[in-house]
Design a protein around this motif. Structure first.
Motif, PDB file in Angstrom:
ATOM      1  N   LEU A 217       0.819  -1.207   0.000  1.00  0.00           N
ATOM      2  CA  LEU A 217       0.000   0.000   0.000  1.00  0.00           C
ATOM      3  C   LEU A 217       0.859   1.265   0.000  1.00  0.00           C
ATOM      4  N   ILE A 218       1.906   1.232   0.791  1.00  0.00           N
ATOM      5  CA  ILE A 218       2.817   2.391   0.827  1.00  0.00           C
ATOM      6  C   ILE A 218       3.481   2.563  -0.539  1.00  0.00           C
ATOM      7  N   GLY A 219       3.856   1.471  -1.181  1.00  0.00           N
ATOM      8  CA  GLY A 219       4.449   1.528  -2.519  1.00  0.00           C
ATOM      9  C   GLY A 219       3.481   2.098  -3.532  1.00  0.00           C
ATOM     10  N   LEU A 220       2.218   1.634  -3.483  1.00  0.00           N
ATOM     11  CA  LEU A 220       1.191   2.157  -4.393  1.00  0.00           C
ATOM     12  C   LEU A 220       0.913   3.637  -4.131  1.00  0.00           C
ATOM     13  N   ALA A 221       0.883   4.010  -2.856  1.00  0.00           N
ATOM     14  CA  ALA A 221       0.668   5.420  -2.510  1.00  0.00           C
ATOM     15  C   ALA A 221       1.820   6.276  -3.038  1.00  0.00           C
ATOM     16  N   GLY A 222       3.027   5.779  -2.934  1.00  0.00           N
ATOM     17  CA  GLY A 222       4.190   6.504  -3.449  1.00  0.00           C
ATOM     18  C   GLY A 222       4.129   6.690  -4.949  1.00  0.00           C
ATOM     19  N   ILE A 223       3.712   5.620  -5.641  1.00  0.00           N
ATOM     20  CA  ILE A 223       3.573   5.702  -7.095  1.00  0.00           C
ATOM     21  C   ILE A 223       2.481   6.714  -7.454  1.00  0.00           C
ATOM     22  N   ALA A 224       1.369   6.671  -6.731  1.00  0.00           N
ATOM     23  CA  ALA A 224       0.268   7.606  -7.002  1.00  0.00           C
ATOM     24  C   ALA A 224       0.698   9.043  -6.753  1.00  0.00           C
ATOM     25  N   ILE A 225       1.379   9.272  -5.650  1.00  0.00           N
ATOM     26  CA  ILE A 225       1.840  10.631  -5.326  1.00  0.00           C
ATOM     27  C   ILE A 225       2.860  11.109  -6.368  1.00  0.00           C
ATOM     28  N   GLY A 226       3.770  10.223  -6.744  1.00  0.00           N
ATOM     29  CA  GLY A 226       4.759  10.576  -7.763  1.00  0.00           C
ATOM     30  C   GLY A 226       4.107  10.902  -9.095  1.00  0.00           C
ATOM     31  N   SER A 227       3.123  10.094  -9.488  1.00  0.00           N
ATOM     32  CA  SER A 227       2.409  10.335 -10.750  1.00  0.00           C
ATOM     33  C   SER A 227       1.631  11.645 -10.694  1.00  0.00           C
ATOM     34  N   LEU A 228       0.963  11.858  -9.567  1.00  0.00           N
ATOM     35  CA  LEU A 228       0.185  13.074  -9.403  1.00  0.00           C
ATOM     36  C   LEU A 228       1.071  14.311  -9.430  1.00  0.00           C
ATOM     37  N   SER A 229       2.209  14.255  -8.757  1.00  0.00           N
ATOM     38  CA  SER A 229       3.098  15.423  -8.758  1.00  0.00           C
ATOM     39  C   SER A 229       3.694  15.646 -10.144  1.00  0.00           C
ATOM     40  N   SER A 230       3.992  14.592 -10.870  1.00  0.00           N
ATOM     41  CA  SER A 230       4.489  14.720 -12.238  1.00  0.00           C
ATOM     42  C   SER A 230       3.423  15.351 -13.129  1.00  0.00           C
ATOM     43  N   PHE A 231       2.177  14.894 -12.993  1.00  0.00           N
ATOM     44  CA  PHE A 231       1.071  15.466 -13.752  1.00  0.00           C
ATOM     45  C   PHE A 231       0.890  16.943 -13.421  1.00  0.00           C
ATOM     46  N   ALA A 232       0.920  17.281 -12.136  1.00  0.00           N
ATOM     47  CA  ALA A 232       0.735  18.665 -11.709  1.00  0.00           C
ATOM     48  C   ALA A 232       1.847  19.562 -12.241  1.00  0.00           C
ATOM     49  N   THR A 233       3.069  19.079 -12.183  1.00  0.00           N
ATOM     50  CA  THR A 233       4.198  19.856 -12.689  1.00  0.00           C
ATOM     51  C   THR A 233       4.048  20.111 -14.182  1.00  0.00           C
ATOM     52  N   THR A 234       3.690  19.075 -14.921  1.00  0.00           N
ATOM     53  CA  THR A 234       3.487  19.218 -16.368  1.00  0.00           C
ATOM     54  C   THR A 234       2.358  20.194 -16.652  1.00  0.00           C
ATOM     55  N   TRP A 235       1.265  20.080 -15.915  1.00  0.00           N
ATOM     56  CA  TRP A 235       0.126  20.963 -16.135  1.00  0.00           C
ATOM     57  C   TRP A 235       0.487  22.420 -15.849  1.00  0.00           C
ATOM     58  N   VAL A 236       1.167  22.670 -14.744  1.00  0.00           N
ATOM     59  CA  VAL A 236       1.558  24.042 -14.389  1.00  0.00           C
ATOM     60  C   VAL A 236       2.519  24.609 -15.436  1.00  0.00           C
ATOM     61  N   THR A 237       3.466  23.803 -15.897  1.00  0.00           N
ATOM     62  CA  THR A 237       4.413  24.250 -16.914  1.00  0.00           C
ATOM     63  C   THR A 237       3.685  24.603 -18.203  1.00  0.00           C
ATOM     64  N   GLN A 238       2.789  23.743 -18.635  1.00  0.00           N
ATOM     65  CA  GLN A 238       2.038  23.990 -19.873  1.00  0.00           C
ATOM     66  C   GLN A 238       1.160  25.234 -19.732  1.00  0.00           C
ATOM     67  N   GLU A 239       0.544  25.377 -18.587  1.00  0.00           N
ATOM     68  CA  GLU A 239      -0.317  26.545 -18.346  1.00  0.00           C
ATOM     69  C   GLU A 239       0.489  27.843 -18.423  1.00  0.00           C
ATOM     70  N   SER A 240       1.665  27.857 -17.836  1.00  0.00           N
ATOM     71  CA  SER A 240       2.494  29.066 -17.878  1.00  0.00           C
ATOM     72  C   SER A 240       2.996  29.334 -19.295  1.00  0.00           C
ATOM     73  N   GLN A 241       3.271  28.290 -20.063  1.00  0.00           N
ATOM     74  CA  GLN A 241       3.691  28.476 -21.453  1.00  0.00           C
ATOM     75  C   GLN A 241       2.552  29.037 -22.295  1.00  0.00           C
ATOM     76  N   VAL A 242       1.343  28.555 -22.062  1.00  0.00           N
ATOM     77  CA  VAL A 242       0.175  29.070 -22.790  1.00  0.00           C
ATOM     78  C   VAL A 242      -0.051  30.542 -22.455  1.00  0.00           C
ATOM     79  N   LYS A 243       0.065  30.890 -21.190  1.00  0.00           N
ATOM     80  CA  LYS A 243      -0.108  32.292 -20.789  1.00  0.00           C
ATOM     81  C   LYS A 243       0.969  33.183 -21.399  1.00  0.00           C
TER      82      LYS A 243
END
Length: 149
Positions: free
Chosen positions: A8-34
């Motif tokens: 469960l801790i491993g799955l939570a780590g993967i989920a958190i890592g994926s979510l933070s990667s997604f968030a970083t990509t989204w924020v970067t793309q949003e700032s580039q669009v602006k």
């Protein structure tokens, strides 16, 4: 039980890592669009200001040597000022309107001789776009669309 908690801790780590990667990509793309949108807006205003300066200069040159009551030549200049009302700050619009008034006054004044034009140029009296250029420079240096009031 330890194996399930570790999984469960491993799955939570993967989920958190994926979510933070997604968030970083989204924020970067949003700032580039602006940033791209800001660049497009600045380019649009630069072209509008340049078109106004070209037309105003052409009309002022004509007004110095031609006295007339026909307003048809001013239609494009008025349209450019109307577009500025949509995209530009109040100081830019005010300066454009002032330049347009100066052109109209020059059309209504008596024609100038070449000697008089030379004297006007030397005195700086022909620099009727000075305030407009300064207002444009300030707005473009801000690098963002102006606030509406």
């Amino acid at each position: 039980m330890n194996a399930s908690i570790s999984a469960l801790i491993g799955l939570a780590g993967i989920a958190i890592g994926s979510l933070s990667s997604f968030a970083t990509t989204w924020v970067t793309q949003e700032s580039q669009v602006k940033a791209r949108h800001r660049e497009v807006e600045i380019a649009k205003r630069e072209k509008l200001f340049s078109d106004f300066m070209n037309e105003a200069t052409r009309l002022y040159g004509d007004a110095i040597s031609h006295q007339k009551d026909d307003v048809s030549d001013l239609v494009l200049l008025y349209a450019l000022v109307a577009q500025m009302r949509l995209f530009s700050s109040r100081p830019v619009v005010d300066a454009a309107e002032l330049a347009m008034e100066r052109i109209i006054e020059t059309y209504l004044a008596p024609n100038r001789s070449l000697s008089e034009i030379k004297d006007l140029a030397r005195s700086g009296a022909m620099n009727f776009l000075l305030d407009f250029g300064e207002a444009c420079r300030v707005e473009l240096a801000a690098g963002r669309p102006p606030m509406r009031r």
